[in-house]
Design an enzyme around this catalytic site. Structure first.
Site, PDB file in Angstrom:
ATOM      1  N   PRO A 130      35.662  15.011 -25.060  1.00 45.04           N
ATOM      2  CA  PRO A 130      36.401  14.037 -25.893  1.00 45.04           C
ATOM      3  C   PRO A 130      35.704  14.970 -27.452  1.00 45.04           C
ATOM      4  O   PRO A 130      34.138  14.776 -27.318  1.00 45.04           O
ATOM      5  CB  PRO A 130      36.513  12.818 -26.263  1.00 45.04           C
ATOM      6  N   TRP A 131      36.587  14.519 -28.371  1.00 50.20           N
ATOM      7  CA  TRP A 131      35.739  14.614 -29.942  1.00 50.20           C
ATOM      8  C   TRP A 131      34.699  13.940 -30.246  1.00 50.20           C
ATOM      9  O   TRP A 131      33.843  13.988 -31.349  1.00 50.20           O
ATOM     10  CB  TRP A 131      36.701  15.818 -30.662  1.00 50.20           C
ATOM     11  N   ASN A 132      35.317  12.325 -30.061  1.00 43.51           N
ATOM     12  CA  ASN A 132      34.366  11.081 -30.521  1.00 43.51           C
ATOM     13  C   ASN A 132      32.961  10.914 -30.865  1.00 43.51           C
ATOM     14  O   ASN A 132      32.389  10.721 -31.672  1.00 43.51           O
ATOM     15  CB  ASN A 132      35.451  10.190 -29.854  1.00 43.51           C
ATOM     16  N   LYS A 155      34.721  21.749 -21.409  1.00 41.80           N
ATOM     17  CA  LYS A 155      36.211  22.720 -21.801  1.00 41.80           C
ATOM     18  C   LYS A 155      35.914  21.111 -22.520  1.00 41.80           C
ATOM     19  O   LYS A 155      36.637  20.191 -22.594  1.00 41.80           O
ATOM     20  CB  LYS A 155      37.107  22.361 -21.554  1.00 41.80           C
ATOM     21  N   ALA A 157      36.947  19.582 -26.867  1.00 34.47           N
ATOM     22  CA  ALA A 157      37.964  19.006 -26.975  1.00 34.47           C
ATOM     23  C   ALA A 157      38.532  19.660 -28.210  1.00 34.47           C
ATOM     24  O   ALA A 157      37.354  21.099 -29.047  1.00 34.47           O
ATOM     25  CB  ALA A 157      38.171  18.077 -28.165  1.00 34.47           C
ATOM     26  N   GLY A 207      38.579  10.683 -22.272  1.00 40.24           N
ATOM     27  CA  GLY A 207      39.451  11.194 -23.425  1.00 40.24           C
ATOM     28  C   GLY A 207      40.689   9.815 -23.339  1.00 40.24           C
ATOM     29  O   GLY A 207      39.939   9.137 -23.007  1.00 40.24           O
ATOM     30  N   SER A 208      41.436  10.514 -23.713  1.00 40.96           N
ATOM     31  CA  SER A 208      42.606   9.440 -23.866  1.00 40.96           C
ATOM     32  C   SER A 208      43.103   8.735 -22.268  1.00 40.96           C
ATOM     33  O   SER A 208      43.100   9.828 -21.594  1.00 40.96           O
ATOM     34  CB  SER A 208      43.602   9.447 -24.764  1.00 40.96           C
ATOM     35  N   LEU A 230      38.126   6.685 -19.446  1.00 43.99           N
ATOM     36  CA  LEU A 230      39.520   6.806 -20.470  1.00 43.99           C
ATOM     37  C   LEU A 230      38.898   5.809 -21.980  1.00 43.99           C
ATOM     38  O   LEU A 230      38.324   5.269 -21.879  1.00 43.99           O
ATOM     39  CB  LEU A 230      40.351   6.781 -19.977  1.00 43.99           C
ATOM     40  N   CYS A 263      34.448   4.981 -28.048  1.00 42.29           N
ATOM     41  CA  CYS A 263      35.051   4.254 -26.895  1.00 42.29           C
ATOM     42  C   CYS A 263      34.859   2.814 -26.822  1.00 42.29           C
ATOM     43  O   CYS A 263      35.500   2.000 -26.052  1.00 42.29           O
ATOM     44  CB  CYS A 263      34.425   5.227 -25.360  1.00 42.29           C
ATOM     45  N   GLU A 362      44.746   0.540 -28.094  1.00 43.88           N
ATOM     46  CA  GLU A 362      43.773   0.447 -28.556  1.00 43.88           C
ATOM     47  C   GLU A 362      44.043   1.318 -30.189  1.00 43.88           C
ATOM     48  O   GLU A 362      45.244   2.068 -30.241  1.00 43.88           O
ATOM     49  CB  GLU A 362      42.903   2.177 -27.750  1.00 43.88           C
TER      50      GLU A 362
END
Ligand code: NAP
Length: 461
Positions: A130-132, A155, A157, A207-208, A230, A263, A362
């Site tokens: 993820p990008w966060n 891979k 985001a 991720g989500s 998640l 997260c 969230e």
């Protein structure tokens, strides 16, 4: 050809774009990773560990490029210096425990028998990040997976499209063979098609919840083991004996750091009625000190959210809560930089309850709800009234009480007098819709390998 674009939250421009790999080309990447894996696994563990650490060191040398690049991609203010502290801490820790975590479990070594359980790498590990916290979330799997003898394909985001590319460049420049750690640019369809075609021996998705569901669907029937890290809606609970100032400081930082896009960020706080008024007043003052603005400006302490889209959903949740009776306490006049787009002022809501999405779903933004509670029973029921379970932050001087509550809490980690921190010696894991599996610690190594039992009978008599 699909182009994957990073739209910068700084000014809405296209900061970077890369062409997504077509399926056949992506299969070629997987084939190269598979071919290289056995040779990589045969190298001595210490050699793999040292190569990974060299990759980490090489990335550290790129700090002057990495920090502004992160600000452009996802809005983290440059004053925080990227993610190197956690990135290095986690890498060094897993390096230090690799040999011990991967050593055989010896049951018997006698004249008659050798009985032991050895750990073997899965093979090709796929990391979807993820990008966060784009570097830290990725390294949680990349470092131990490589050390354990897997080859890794990452891979990243779309929002942080340059991160996987840069990590791989650093590792390869440091001596990790190209086929051992590869970056791919993929759209969702190709990602799912690769997983469904049994391309990987382990997939780690961070991720989500929705993304996690898609990955689980893609893997259905392939028996590919999955690590799913998640979403969360982590609570804080401030008891009557808490150190109030420390609680405000840590919980508000946990709620708003990285524009609340963490997260394990604190999203809801329950405060004992005896401390409630003081806690609320101090919390509002705490967040009002932020300086919202361009993340490239060293004076900025709160950057934009990673995209207008994410900020819009936080605004929507806040507006919905306010329409249902919540009160927003942070004065918008203090944050003239809030542009209604990606630049979003922090917010503290009171008069909230669990009928509001703001207290259940969230939020993933710099906004937090605070509720008054009268005792542990009420706090416990509210903390567990949630579909997620990543961490809980308890504030008390009584470790026994925290541990007692911990046993009834539906969560992956119980913190006392701290929050929003990932300890690489402990297992990072969640319950309910926060996911399955666990990373870091000895358990992280076990999840990235499979057991093989040796039952060798030496004497037939
Ligand atoms: P996201 O939208 O689910 O994306 C995560 C990654 O998965 C990205 O690389 C994304 O690619 C990819 N992806 C998403 N849906 C996919 C699909 N259907 N098929 C294939 N790939 C897919 O999550 P995010 O917005 O980047 O990250 C924020 C979320 O991550 C929050 O919910 C947060 O709580 C969670 N998170 C959890 C942890 C933890 O340890 N539990 C840690 C960090 C973050 P694209 O970007 O190209 O769509």
């Amino acid at each position: 050809m699909t182009m994957i674009k990073c739209i910068s939250p700084v000014d809405g421009s296209v900061y970077a774009e890369r062409q997504a790999l077509p399926l056949e080309a992506a299969k070629g990447v997987v084939a190269r990773a598979r071919q290289a894996q056995k040779g990589w696994a045969k190298r001595p563990l210490e050699e793999r560990v040292q190569l990974v650490l060299k990759g980490v060191a090489r990335l550290n040398e790129m700090v002057d490029e990495v920090v502004p690049e992160l600000a452009w991609q996802m809005g983290r203010p440059v004053r925080y210096g990227g993610e190197f502290k956690g990135f290095n801490e986690r890498s060094n820790y897993v390096a230090a425990i690799a040999a011990d975590s991967l050593k055989p479990i010896v049951i018997e070594e006698s004249d008659r028998f050798e009985r032991r359980i050895e750990r073997e790498p899965h093979g090709v590990v796929f990391v979807i990040a993820p990008w966060n916290y784009p570097y830290m979330t990725a390294i949680n799997t990349v470092a131990p997976a490589l050390m354990a003898g897997n080859t890794v394909i990452i891979k990243h985001a779309s929002q942080t499209i340059l991160v996987g590319e840069r990590m791989v460049r650093a590792f390869v420049e440091a001596g990790v063979p190209e086929e051992v750690f590869q970056n791919v640019f993929l759209d969702h369809e190709t990602t799912a098609a690769l997983i469904a075609a049994k391309s990987f021996d382990f997939v780690n998705f961070t991720g989500s919840v929705e993304g996690g569901r898609s990955i689980e669907r893609a893997a259905a029937g392939t028996f590919t083991p999955l690590g799913l890290e998640l979403g969360g809606k982590d609570p804080g609970y401030v008891m009557e004996d808490a150190d109030l100032d420390a609680a405000v400081d840590t919980l508000m930082d946990g709620a708003t750091y990285n524009s609340g896009q963490c997260c394990c960020g604190i999203e809801r706080i329950y405060v004992h009625e005896s401390l409630y008024d003081a806690f609320v007043e101090k919390s509002v003052a705490w967040v009002s000190n932020y300086r919202l603005g361009n993340p490239l400006d060293p004076e900025t302490t709160l950057g934009p959210m990673a995209s207008r889209r994410f900020a819009a959903s936080v605004r929507e949740q806040i507006a919905d809560a306010v329409a249902r009776g919540a009160k927003a306490l942070v004065d918008p006049k203090l944050f003239p930089q809030d542009d209604g787009g990606a630049y979003l002022a922090p917010q503290v809501l009171v008069d909230v309850d669990h009928s509001m999405a703001f207290m259940r779903e969230e939020t993933f933004g710099p906004a937090v709800g605070i509720m008054k509670v009268k005792d542990d029973t009420q706090a416990l029921a509210l903390m567990n009234d949630c579909q997620y379970g990543l961490t809980v932050s308890l504030w008390t001087k009584d470790a026994e009480r925290a541990a007692r509550l911990g046993r009834d809490l539906e969560t992956g980690t119980v913190f006392m007098n701290r929050a929003d921190y990932l300890d690489p010696a402990l297992c990072w894991t969640g319950v309910k819709e926060t996911g399955r599996g666990g990373s870091l610690s000895v358990i992280g190594f076990h999840n990235l390998t499979r057991p093989k039992s040796y039952h060798l009978r030496k004497a037939l008599a």
